[in-house]
Scaffold this motif. Structure first.
Motif, PDB file in Angstrom:
ATOM      1  N   PHE A   1    -120.048  49.822  22.889  1.00  0.00           N
ATOM      2  CA  PHE A   1    -119.143  50.750  23.573  1.00  0.00           C
ATOM      3  C   PHE A   1    -119.081  52.080  22.835  1.00  0.00           C
ATOM      4  O   PHE A   1    -119.164  53.150  23.445  1.00  0.00           O
ATOM      5  N   PHE A   2    -118.923  52.032  21.512  1.00  0.00           N
ATOM      6  CA  PHE A   2    -118.828  53.276  20.757  1.00  0.00           C
ATOM      7  C   PHE A   2    -120.176  53.971  20.616  1.00  0.00           C
ATOM      8  O   PHE A   2    -120.219  55.154  20.284  1.00  0.00           O
TER       9      PHE A   2
ATOM     10  N   ALA B   1    -111.424  41.472  27.867  1.00  0.00           N
ATOM     11  CA  ALA B   1    -111.251  41.935  29.244  1.00  0.00           C
ATOM     12  C   ALA B   1    -110.981  43.434  29.296  1.00  0.00           C
ATOM     13  O   ALA B   1    -111.536  44.150  30.142  1.00  0.00           O
ATOM     14  N   VAL B   2    -110.129  43.934  28.385  1.00  0.00           N
ATOM     15  CA  VAL B   2    -109.821  45.371  28.382  1.00  0.00           C
ATOM     16  C   VAL B   2    -111.055  46.179  27.980  1.00  0.00           C
ATOM     17  O   VAL B   2    -111.325  47.249  28.545  1.00  0.00           O
ATOM     18  N   LEU B   3    -111.807  45.674  27.025  1.00  0.00           N
ATOM     19  CA  LEU B   3    -113.028  46.377  26.610  1.00  0.00           C
ATOM     20  C   LEU B   3    -114.047  46.403  27.748  1.00  0.00           C
ATOM     21  O   LEU B   3    -114.684  47.436  28.003  1.00  0.00           O
TER      22      LEU B   3
ATOM     23  N   ALA C   1    -115.485  49.754  29.705  1.00  0.00           N
ATOM     24  CA  ALA C   1    -116.912  50.001  29.894  1.00  0.00           C
ATOM     25  C   ALA C   1    -117.234  50.185  31.372  1.00  0.00           C
ATOM     26  O   ALA C   1    -117.994  51.091  31.752  1.00  0.00           O
ATOM     27  N   ALA C   2    -116.647  49.346  32.223  1.00  0.00           N
ATOM     28  CA  ALA C   2    -116.870  49.494  33.663  1.00  0.00           C
ATOM     29  C   ALA C   2    -116.313  50.819  34.171  1.00  0.00           C
ATOM     30  O   ALA C   2    -116.895  51.454  35.062  1.00  0.00           O
TER      31      ALA C   2
ATOM     32  N   GLY D   1    -110.861  44.293  38.373  1.00  0.00           N
ATOM     33  CA  GLY D   1    -111.011  42.845  38.264  1.00  0.00           C
ATOM     34  C   GLY D   1    -110.846  42.369  36.822  1.00  0.00           C
ATOM     35  O   GLY D   1    -110.185  41.348  36.565  1.00  0.00           O
ATOM     36  N   TYR D   2    -111.416  43.095  35.885  1.00  0.00           N
ATOM     37  CA  TYR D   2    -111.256  42.727  34.482  1.00  0.00           C
ATOM     38  C   TYR D   2    -109.797  42.831  34.046  1.00  0.00           C
ATOM     39  O   TYR D   2    -109.303  41.989  33.281  1.00  0.00           O
ATOM     40  N   LEU D   3    -109.110  43.866  34.502  1.00  0.00           N
ATOM     41  CA  LEU D   3    -107.693  44.014  34.136  1.00  0.00           C
ATOM     42  C   LEU D   3    -106.859  42.873  34.707  1.00  0.00           C
ATOM     43  O   LEU D   3    -105.926  42.382  34.046  1.00  0.00           O
ATOM     44  N   ALA D   4    -107.198  42.447  35.926  1.00  0.00           N
ATOM     45  CA  ALA D   4    -106.491  41.304  36.510  1.00  0.00           C
ATOM     46  C   ALA D   4    -106.757  40.035  35.704  1.00  0.00           C
ATOM     47  O   ALA D   4    -105.853  39.215  35.485  1.00  0.00           O
TER      48      ALA D   4
END
Length: 400
Positions: free
Chosen positions: A95-96, A121-123, A127-128, A139-142
């Protein structure tokens, strides 16, 4: 070295045992009718030791065989945790590095493995988001909310930050309301959301809180309050009552700020409140001199022009070479048809600093006096200065 010591010790023990057994001449008699067994005591001791060792090893083998499935399960679980932790670290690194596709994949894998599911999930959601895949992000946040309902702060802060990046200010504010506590990061995001949503009244208490938490120093907080007050006044510029109420709510010290006073003066002038606008300018200039603010003093014609001239001439004693003040005096005198004084003040302003505004005011004065040559000259010079200033602002570029 340890094994060498063990071997030497065992050999020494064997030598000691052999020497001790050499002097032992006893025997053991075992009777089990009709059988009778006679054994050397040394042999019996060796047989007992061998039986104990064999029994101990057999028992260890049986217990190890019974515990083997649990150890295998524990080993597999440990390997899964290690793999998930490695995937999470890989996701952070990717990510970085800006490799968001790989970061999303690795974070999703870590999340599915159960290693810090909220963080994974937050990472993955961030990225998404960077890839503009907003449905996958949501969806990841859910999933984060479902997998770790008690770990809400990280998810909410991340969601609000991404919504602000998407310019969904109201959704970001709604998300921040769900924070279990108002910590500093949440307050900063809320301030940013309120600023972008142009809710200037709501920004003021947030600025105060962030200043108390040492996020902003006094200068930064003052600039933010100044801008918030000025923008809030501009939003009330179409309603006299709302403008008055807004102005009364501003603390006295901030009313004297030249930027806030300039914004208020513009607003009151737009609604015809010349007397109040002039009073605001006078009070601010008494606290802090500002050439741009004094330029507004002659923008609105009213019944107090004579008093304004007297006030401005008093300021001139302390600021004799202020071009904006001289221009203001020239305009005020022109409004009262004091042609000689107006011309002298305007010419003095041009002598200190030639500006297109001063040349334009002097051209208009000569036009009223009927001096055609002077009118043309000053109009031309005013136009040239305006064009030069425009070139400086645009760099000489033309819009095609």
């Amino acid at each position: 070295m340890r094994w060498v010591l063990w071997i030497v010790g065992l050999f020494a023990l064997a030598v000691v045992a052999a020497l001790a057994l050499r002097f032992n001449t006893g025997y053991a008699l075992l009777v089990w009718p009709p059988y009778r067994v006679e054994l050397s005591l040394n042999l019996l001791l060796l047989m007992l030791a061998g039986a104990f060792a064999a029994g101990y090893l057999l028992l260890r083998f049986i217990l190890g065989a019974i515990a083997l499935p649990a150890k295998v399960r524990e080993y597999r679980a440990r390997r899964q945790r290690e793999d998930a932790r490695a995937a999470l670290l890989e996701a952070v690194r990717a990510f970085f590095e800006g490799r968001y596709g790989r970061a999303e994949k690795a974070a999703a894998s870590a999340m599915e493995s159960g290693e810090s599911p909220a963080l994974g999930a937050v990472l993955a959601a961030r990225a998404a988001h960077e890839l503009r895949r907003y449905e996958e992000r949501d969806g990841y946040l859910a999933r984060a909310e479902k997998l770790a309902p008690d770990d809400a702060a990280m998810r909410i802060i991340g969601e609000a930050d991404m919504l602000l990046d998407q310019r969904r200010f109201q959704d970001a504010l709604l998300a921040l309301k769900a924070l279990p506590e108002r910590h500093t990061a949440g307050l900063r995001l809320e301030l940013k959301a309120q600023q972008q949503a142009k809710n200037w009244e709501q920004t003021l208490p947030l600025i105060d809180q962030l200043e108390r938490r040492r996020v902003f120093d006094a200068m930064q907080a003052g600039q933010l309050r100044r801008y918030a007050h000025a923008e809030n006044l501009k939003r009330k510029a179409l309603d006299q009552r709302a403008l008055n109420e807004c102005w009364q709510k501003i603390p006295s010290a901030q009313k004297r700020d030249v930027k806030v006073a300039a914004a208020a003066a513009h607003c009151f002038m737009a609604l015809g409140g010349c007397a109040q606008a002039n009073q605001i300018i006078e009070q601010a200039l008494e606290s802090e001199w500002d050439s741009e603010l004094v330029g507004l003093y002659a923008e609105c014609e009213g019944a107090e022009a004579v008093r304004q001239i007297e006030r401005a001439e008093n300021w001139l004693r302390h600021n004799p070479r202020d071009a904006a003040l001289l221009l203001t005096l020239g305009r005020l005198c022109a409004q009262q048809e004091l042609w000689g004084k107006a011309q002298s003040y305007l010419e003095a302003s041009i002598a200190v600093e030639p500006t297109y505004s001063a040349h334009l005011a002097l051209a208009q004065l000569h036009d009223r006096l009927g001096n055609a040559d002077a009118v043309h000259r000053h109009y031309r010079e005013s136009l040239e200065l305006a064009v030069n200033q425009l070139k400086q602002l645009t760099g000489g570029r033309r819009r095609t």
